[in-house]
Design a protein around this motif. Sequence first.
Motif, short mmCIF file in Angstrom:
data_model
loop_
_atom_site.label_atom_id
_atom_site.label_comp_id
_atom_site.label_asym_id
_atom_site.label_seq_id
_atom_site.Cartn_x
_atom_site.Cartn_y
_atom_site.Cartn_z
N SER A 1 -2.00 5.28 3.72
CA SER A 1 -2.38 4.25 4.68
C SER A 1 -2.02 4.67 6.09
O SER A 1 -1.04 5.38 6.32
N ALA B 1 -7.12 4.93 0.83
CA ALA B 1 -6.55 3.91 -0.04
C ALA B 1 -7.63 3.14 -0.77
O ALA B 1 -7.49 2.80 -1.95
N THR C 1 -7.64 10.77 -0.81
CA THR C 1 -6.20 10.60 -0.57
C THR C 1 -5.52 11.95 -0.42
O THR C 1 -5.70 12.84 -1.26
N GLU D 1 -6.48 6.54 8.54
CA GLU D 1 -6.82 6.77 7.14
C GLU D 1 -8.32 6.61 7.02
O GLU D 1 -8.91 5.69 7.61
N ILE E 1 0.86 -1.17 0.00
CA ILE E 1 0.00 0.00 0.00
C ILE E 1 0.90 1.23 0.00
O ILE E 1 1.88 1.27 0.75
N SER F 1 2.59 4.41 1.14
CA SER F 1 2.71 4.85 2.54
C SER F 1 1.83 6.05 2.85
O SER F 1 1.21 6.11 3.92
N VAL G 1 -8.69 -2.35 10.96
CA VAL G 1 -9.31 -1.97 9.70
C VAL G 1 -10.82 -2.13 9.83
O VAL G 1 -11.30 -3.18 10.25
#
Length: 251
Positions: A134, A189, A163, A185, A129, A131, A214
């Motif tokens: 994330s 992503a 993003t 985040e 992913i 950087s 997550v």
Amino acid sequence: MIQSIDRAARILNLLRASRRMGISELAAALELPPSTVHGIVKSLQEHRFVAQEPGGSRYVLGPALLRLSSVYLDTVEVRSRAIRRMHDLARATGLATRLGVELFGDVIVIHHDRRPDGSEQMPETGITIPSHASALGKILLAYDDAHADEVLASPLTALTADTVTDPTALRRQFEEVRRSACAEEVEEAVIGECALAAPVLAANGDVVAAIALVAPSEEWPLPPSAAASLRDAARMISRELGALSWPPRGR
């Protein structure tokens, strides 16, 4: 540098980025004669580092790389120390967990514990992913100036509409990360996915990895109990790695 090994490595990197390429595409990217590239690809194919698409003329990464990556992941001490804690964290919060380390400017997920609700989920161990997009990566960037300078020196890719690609805005986030020892985040992503991450320390006090919870966006923000469980897991993994204190000291 040994030229043939360098060329083979560049071919593998091209296939990693593009998923599948033909000999002419690889030759153009490497600025080499197709015959030269064909010989290298056939050697890689014999060792199963690349494979040819069934019924096609293009090539993809082969299964031997998966075996090598599994060996590498099993030798990473932080992963072996973290697996049990991550499993307990997933069960306590009902959320998926990730463990990530820096790899060539990105984050590679070296362990993934699935959400324990029995739902169908893709395995994520081994994925990379960016950087900057994330929570795992923001932890690693916030505590490593050289890494941050390298990543932010190049144009940053927007993976979603949310993003953050402005280096100044990201550096402000890093300041907050160092204050709170947490990074987040919010659909940066993947649309519909959010994460909260905390640092994992080595015996010398350096941040060597990050652990994250997550969650789907409809469950964001996480309750304070989940954030507390995440911080406790990061603290315990760091302790098992020999760290004498947690969180990391500010700079």
